[in-house]
Design an enzyme around this catalytic site. Structure first.
Site, short mmCIF file in Angstrom:
data_model
loop_
_atom_site.label_atom_id
_atom_site.label_comp_id
_atom_site.label_asym_id
_atom_site.label_seq_id
_atom_site.Cartn_x
_atom_site.Cartn_y
_atom_site.Cartn_z
N ASP A 74 14.36 3.36 5.43
CA ASP A 74 13.58 2.67 4.40
C ASP A 74 14.50 2.08 3.32
OD1 ASP A 74 11.47 3.60 5.87
OD2 ASP A 74 10.36 4.47 4.20
N GLY A 95 3.22 4.22 5.24
CA GLY A 95 4.24 3.95 6.25
C GLY A 95 4.89 2.58 6.12
N LEU A 96 4.66 1.90 4.98
CA LEU A 96 5.23 0.56 4.82
C LEU A 96 6.43 0.54 3.87
CD1 LEU A 96 1.92 -1.54 4.70
CD2 LEU A 96 3.42 -1.14 6.65
N GLY A 97 6.93 1.70 3.54
CA GLY A 97 8.18 1.78 2.77
C GLY A 97 8.02 1.46 1.30
N SER A 98 6.83 1.75 0.75
CA SER A 98 6.58 1.42 -0.66
C SER A 98 7.56 2.14 -1.59
CB SER A 98 5.12 1.75 -0.97
OG SER A 98 5.00 2.41 -2.17
N SER A 99 7.83 3.42 -1.34
CA SER A 99 8.66 4.15 -2.30
C SER A 99 10.10 3.65 -2.28
CB SER A 99 8.56 5.66 -2.08
OG SER A 99 9.43 6.04 -1.06
N ALA A 106 11.08 0.64 -1.57
CA ALA A 106 11.10 -0.69 -2.19
C ALA A 106 11.12 -0.55 -3.71
CB ALA A 106 9.88 -1.50 -1.73
N PRO A 159 0.84 -1.21 0.00
CA PRO A 159 0.00 0.00 0.00
C PRO A 159 0.88 1.26 0.00
CG PRO A 159 -0.67 -1.52 1.76
CD PRO A 159 0.61 -2.06 1.17
O1 PMV Z 1 6.40 6.79 6.42
P1 PMV Z 1 7.58 6.00 5.98
O2 PMV Z 1 7.31 4.59 5.70
O3 PMV Z 1 8.32 6.67 4.85
O4 PMV Z 1 8.59 5.95 7.25
C1 PMV Z 1 9.45 7.00 7.49
C2 PMV Z 1 10.20 6.85 8.77
C3 PMV Z 1 10.57 8.19 9.40
O5 PMV Z 1 11.37 7.89 10.54
C4 PMV Z 1 9.33 8.94 9.84
C5 PMV Z 1 11.36 9.09 8.45
C6 PMV Z 1 12.79 8.64 8.19
O6 PMV Z 1 13.36 9.13 7.21
O7 PMV Z 1 13.34 7.85 8.97
#
Ligand code: PMV
Length: 333
Positions: free
Chosen positions: A165, A118-122, A124, A114
């Protein structure tokens, strides 16, 4: 041997999604964080073109377009498609520069991760792009180089990424991450049974990171110690994870969530899902990733996972059960 692939050759690479168990946001300020790769992947296929453009098509986002030098011509989606596609084009561009090649490339992106949740899609998608393009051009890249190119491209998304990420999408497994000290793989023998609940509230990691920086500037003597505590929670959690003490891990997740609340990055929908997970018996629950919407996670005994998943679903979340994934970015044969 310096050779290019034939025009018909298609190289596909994939990279995993991630869950930050401990330390999102605090990690941006030099604290340690714990992150694991999970069994959802992004796939990128690369193919040479006869011209020098880079064409990127993301089926899942419903956008596509052509990059030609500094110019962008959308095919599907408007000019805003550029924002989503540019990190992918940049990733390819870094590898082309490394290879000293000026060729055009077609990139097809498919992902079961998704987006903006917040699951690191970009990251990946970006690390899979780096590997696919490097194989297409017959350029050998070390994992560290893949990580660095991915991080460079991720800087477009928010200016001060910690690198967590790109690290997990490149290396996979379970990692202790520190932005200056890099990654150390964690040997965790126990299962980490997790339910993920997606609020489906879209948000921007960049904006959330900027809002935390603002709060830190406004209240340095309050927010500074919260950030330091966040780092200590992660280190304490490493010990509990090594011992397989999931009850302590869960308690530390709850503390982590309270600290994230102090930073102002939770959201009422996240709180609803977190509360549903806790009252239905989870060891602990917290948001994961940037917050402000996106996903939460709940840790529980394997036998209670389904029950907790149902509670999160009833509270309005879209759920899935996440499994640890050892493999980072890789070529798909
Ligand atoms: O929202 P995501 O999946 O891109 O997670 C980012 C994690 C953060 O700590 C909020 C930002 C970062 O660069 O570490």
């Amino acid at each position: 041997m310096d050779r290019l692939s034939s025009l018909n050759e298609v190289v596909t690479a994939s990279a995993p999604a991630k869950i930050i168990l401990f330390g999102e946001h605090f990690v941006v300020y030099g604290q340690s964080a714990v992150v694991l790769a999970i069994d959802k992947r992004a796939y990128v296929s690369a193919k040479l073109r006869t011209d020098r453009q880079t064409y990127v098509n993301s089926t899942d986002l419903g956008v596509s377009g052509f990059f030609n030098g500094e110019g962008f011509q959308p095919e599907r989606g408007s000019y805003t498609a550029r924002t989503s596609l540019e990190p992918i084009q940049r990733a390819a561009h870094h590898v082309l520069e490394e290879a000293g090649k000026r060729v055009g490339i077609d990139l097809e992106v498919h992902s079961s991760i998704p987006v903006a949740s917040g699951l690191g899609s970009s990251a990946a998608v970006t690390s899979a792009t780096v590997l696919a393009v490097s194989h297409l051009l017959n350029v050998e890249l070390s994992q560290e180089e893949i990580f660095n190119f991915t991080l460079k491209s991720e800087r477009l998304i928010h200016g001060t990424p910690s690198g967590i990420d790109p690290a997990i999408s490149t290396y996979g497994g379970t990692l202790l991450f520190h932005k200056d000290r890099g990654v150390s793989p964690l040997k965790v023998d126990t299962d980490i049974p997790l339910v993920v609940g997606n609020t489906n509230v879209a948000r921007s990691t960049g904006e959330l990171v900027a809002a935390v920086r603002q709060r830190l500037n406004n209240f340095p003597s309050i927010i500074g110690p919260i950030i330091e505590s966040g780092g200590r929670v992660a280190l304490e959690a490493v010990e509990a994870l090594k011992k397989g003490d999931l009850s302590t891990v869960g308690e530390l997740m709850n503390i982590n969530q309270s600290l994230l609340n102090g930073l102002g990055v939770s959201h009422e929908t996240l709180e609803r899902l977190i509360s549903a997970a806790r009252t239905s018996g989870a060891y602990g629950a917290k948001l994961t990733g940037g917050g402000g919407g996106g996903c939460m996670i709940a840790l529980a005994k394997t036998e209670t996972l389904k029950h907790i998943a149902t509670a999160i679903e009833r509270a309005g979340g879209t759920i899935f059960i996440a499994k640890k994934e050892d493999h980072g970015v890789r070529i798909e044969l």
